[in-house]
Scaffold this active site. Structure first.
Site, PDB file in Angstrom:
ATOM      1  N   GLY A  27      14.616  21.369 110.703  1.00 56.17           N
ATOM      2  CA  GLY A  27      14.175  19.991 110.474  1.00 56.17           C
ATOM      3  C   GLY A  27      13.380  19.859 109.206  1.00 56.17           C
ATOM      4  N   ASN A  28      12.650  18.763 109.089  1.00 53.45           N
ATOM      5  CA  ASN A  28      11.829  18.544 107.893  1.00 53.45           C
ATOM      6  C   ASN A  28      10.555  17.811 108.280  1.00 53.45           C
ATOM      7  OD1 ASN A  28      12.200  15.535 107.498  1.00 53.45           O
ATOM      8  ND2 ASN A  28      14.327  16.227 107.563  1.00 53.45           N
ATOM      9  N   ARG A  29       9.714  17.527 107.290  1.00 57.59           N
ATOM     10  CA  ARG A  29       8.358  17.042 107.575  1.00 57.59           C
ATOM     11  C   ARG A  29       8.224  15.518 107.537  1.00 57.59           C
ATOM     12  NH1 ARG A  29       4.925  18.366 103.969  1.00 57.59           N
ATOM     13  NH2 ARG A  29       6.353  19.076 102.360  1.00 57.59           N
TER      14      ARG A  29
END
Ligand code: PMT
Length: 213
Positions: A27-29
């Site tokens: 995923g990412n932030r």
């Protein structure tokens, strides 16, 4: 006086999560703050807003579709394209997902040394294919030069591209502020100062209706 009365607007927000197993993901932030600000401002101006998001949504938004993966987001967005006047794609969609997702939690001892990845659907490309007279605004998360963002604005079929340098102070993922550059399909780039995400959203909605010409 709201200026989006009678408009249907769809906004994407948050980062997609691509499962490795039931407890782990790629995923990412993205916090969803940029997309939420855009949805809230459209709502305040009288639009009927659908927010497709992986993150908690503001209570006032009429239609919220919670998703997790890029595939979920693609289905949620593509099935609604024809009903929209504007689609704003502020979500950080994973470009790649694990080619295999395990049904049960991988034990430490059996964890693979390498995770093979495969591309996710290009949601923006699918929107551009399906749209009739809907305006499409894309975002671009970059880490330095605007060259790639300008190329995206020219090649992706969007009406406007909002580029942000996710390494700049106070900009990008998780912050309450953002420094964006507005890029049009002819390649012209207009940098805005560092603003709150709410101010970025307000300026965008001042601009978007005019793109109809
Ligand atoms: O959520 P916050 O913490 O507030 O952070 C905001 C933000 C940094 C996530 C936001 O401002 C932002 O930049 N969003 C776009 C991030 C991104 O995915 O950029 P990209 O350059 O990888 O993608 C370009 C465009 O294609 C984006 O509109 C994206 O939604 C879309 N895309 C990308 C991949 C994919 N498989 N399908 C897509 O539709």
């Amino acid at each position: 006086m709201p200026d989006l009365n009678g408009w249907s607007v769809l906004v994407t927000a948050g980062g997609t999560r691509e499962p490795i197993d039931p407890v782990r993901y790629v995923g990412n932030r993205s916090s969803g703050k940029m997309g939420n600000a855009i949805a809230l401002e459209a709502h305040a101006r009288g639009a009927d807003v659908t927010l497709v998001t992986t993150m908690p949504a503001p209570d006032t938004i009429e239609h919220v579709v919670q998703v997790e993966t890029a595939a979920d987001m693609a289905e949620a967005v593509w099935s609604r394209v024809v009903d929209q006047d504007v689609i704003v794609m502020a979500a950080a969609v994973a470009d790649f997902r694990p080619a295999t997702s395990h049904d049960t939690k991988l034990a430490r001892r059996s964890a693979p040394a390498v995770i093979e990845l495969e591309p996710t659907p290009d949601i923006l490309a699918g929107v551009v294919e399906r749209r009739r007279d809907c305006l499409v605004v894309g975002f671009a998360a970059e880490t330095g030069s605007l060259e790639r963002a300008i190329e995206k604005a020219q090649s992706k079929g969007v009406d406007l591209l909002v580029a942000n340098d996710v390494l700049a102070d106070g900009s990008g993922f998780g912050t309450v502020t953002n420094q964006v550059t507005i890029i049009t399909p002819d390649g012209s780039a207009q940098p805005w100062p560092l603003l709150s995400k709410a101010e970025v959203a307000s300026r965008l909605w001042d601009m978007i209706p005019g793109l109809r010409g």
